[in-house]
Motif scaffolding. Structure first.
Motif, mmCIF file in Angstrom:
data_model
loop_
_atom_site.group_PDB
_atom_site.id
_atom_site.type_symbol
_atom_site.label_atom_id
_atom_site.label_comp_id
_atom_site.label_asym_id
_atom_site.label_seq_id
_atom_site.Cartn_x
_atom_site.Cartn_y
_atom_site.Cartn_z
ATOM 1 N N THR A 152 0.852 -1.188 0.000
ATOM 2 C CA THR A 152 0.000 0.000 0.000
ATOM 3 C C THR A 152 0.883 1.231 0.000
ATOM 4 O OG1 THR A 152 -0.136 0.093 2.408
ATOM 5 C CG2 THR A 152 -1.855 -1.142 1.272
ATOM 6 N N ALA A 153 0.374 2.300 -0.565
ATOM 7 C CA ALA A 153 1.112 3.565 -0.605
ATOM 8 C C ALA A 153 0.120 4.709 -0.664
ATOM 9 C CB ALA A 153 2.031 3.613 -1.818
ATOM 10 N N THR A 154 0.550 5.858 -0.201
ATOM 11 C CA THR A 154 -0.243 7.068 -0.302
ATOM 12 C C THR A 154 0.260 7.857 -1.498
ATOM 13 O OG1 THR A 154 -0.526 7.116 2.098
ATOM 14 C CG2 THR A 154 -0.952 9.154 0.907
ATOM 15 N N LEU A 155 -0.640 8.182 -2.394
ATOM 16 C CA LEU A 155 -0.266 8.918 -3.598
ATOM 17 C C LEU A 155 -0.310 10.417 -3.326
ATOM 18 C CD1 LEU A 155 -2.364 6.892 -6.172
ATOM 19 C CD2 LEU A 155 0.053 6.631 -5.620
ATOM 20 N N ASP A 156 0.643 11.131 -3.865
ATOM 21 C CA ASP A 156 0.715 12.578 -3.702
ATOM 22 C C ASP A 156 -0.080 13.238 -4.818
ATOM 23 O OD1 ASP A 156 1.669 15.059 -2.626
ATOM 24 O OD2 ASP A 156 3.067 15.137 -4.324
ATOM 25 N N THR A 157 -1.085 13.996 -4.444
ATOM 26 C CA THR A 157 -1.959 14.627 -5.423
ATOM 27 C C THR A 157 -1.204 15.583 -6.332
ATOM 28 O OG1 THR A 157 -3.733 14.497 -3.805
ATOM 29 C CG2 THR A 157 -4.119 15.894 -5.699
ATOM 30 N N GLU A 158 -0.303 16.361 -5.773
ATOM 31 C CA GLU A 158 0.457 17.323 -6.572
ATOM 32 C C GLU A 158 1.293 16.606 -7.638
ATOM 33 O OE1 GLU A 158 3.653 20.970 -6.018
ATOM 34 O OE2 GLU A 158 2.815 19.984 -4.263
ATOM 35 N N LEU B 271 -9.771 6.878 -14.358
ATOM 36 C CA LEU B 271 -8.812 6.080 -15.128
ATOM 37 C C LEU B 271 -7.474 5.895 -14.415
ATOM 38 C CD1 LEU B 271 -9.378 7.518 -18.716
ATOM 39 C CD2 LEU B 271 -10.316 5.433 -17.702
ATOM 40 N N LEU B 272 -7.353 6.425 -13.222
ATOM 41 C CA LEU B 272 -6.073 6.388 -12.521
ATOM 42 C C LEU B 272 -5.578 4.964 -12.276
ATOM 43 C CD1 LEU B 272 -3.911 8.169 -11.338
ATOM 44 C CD2 LEU B 272 -5.159 8.161 -9.191
ATOM 45 N N ALA B 273 -6.442 4.072 -11.837
ATOM 46 C CA ALA B 273 -6.026 2.695 -11.550
ATOM 47 C C ALA B 273 -5.507 1.989 -12.800
ATOM 48 C CB ALA B 273 -7.177 1.907 -10.937
ATOM 49 N N SER B 274 -6.054 2.334 -13.964
ATOM 50 C CA SER B 274 -5.610 1.677 -15.194
ATOM 51 C C SER B 274 -4.207 2.116 -15.606
ATOM 52 C CB SER B 274 -6.595 1.960 -16.329
ATOM 53 O OG SER B 274 -6.551 3.322 -16.694
ATOM 54 N N PHE C 205 -9.989 6.462 -2.710
ATOM 55 C CA PHE C 205 -9.952 7.885 -2.414
ATOM 56 C C PHE C 205 -10.448 8.099 -1.001
ATOM 57 C CE2 PHE C 205 -10.501 7.412 -6.948
ATOM 58 C CZ PHE C 205 -9.442 8.169 -7.413
ATOM 59 N N ASP C 206 -9.625 8.728 -0.197
ATOM 60 C CA ASP C 206 -9.953 8.966 1.202
ATOM 61 C C ASP C 206 -9.845 10.463 1.454
ATOM 62 O OD1 ASP C 206 -10.560 8.493 3.845
ATOM 63 O OD2 ASP C 206 -8.490 8.051 4.397
ATOM 64 N N LEU C 207 -10.964 11.081 1.770
ATOM 65 C CA LEU C 207 -10.955 12.513 2.042
ATOM 66 C C LEU C 207 -10.448 12.775 3.453
ATOM 67 C CD1 LEU C 207 -14.380 13.523 0.496
ATOM 68 C CD2 LEU C 207 -12.107 13.828 -0.476
#
Length: 70
Positions: free
Chosen positions: A10-16, A30-33, A49-51
């Motif tokens: 698992t990893a946390t993706l950086d939005t920027e 489409l991000l997962a693809s 997606f976790d707010l």
């Protein structure tokens, strides 16, 4: 048939970083693809997606507004 154990990475993706590499208009659906597990190399990934809590969202919105005012 050989049965493989699922990778538990698992990893946390950086939005920027995602916006810089994919562009502002890239559809989030489409991000997962477009992702690949860095540990096992599999393309079978799940994106969740976790707010953040409400008080952190308000701070992020103010920061975004401040950045767009430049």
């Amino acid at each position: 048939m050989k049965r493989l154990q699922p990778c538990a990475y698992t990893a946390t993706l950086d939005t920027e970083t995602l916006v810089c590499t994919r562009g502002r208009d890239f559809p989030v659906a489409l991000l997962a693809s477009r992702m690949r597990c860095p540990r096992c190399g599999s393309r079978r990934v799940s994106v969740i997606f976790d707010l953040p809590p409400n008080h952190q969202r308000l701070g992020a919105a103010a920061m975004l507004k401040r950045q767009t005012d430049w």
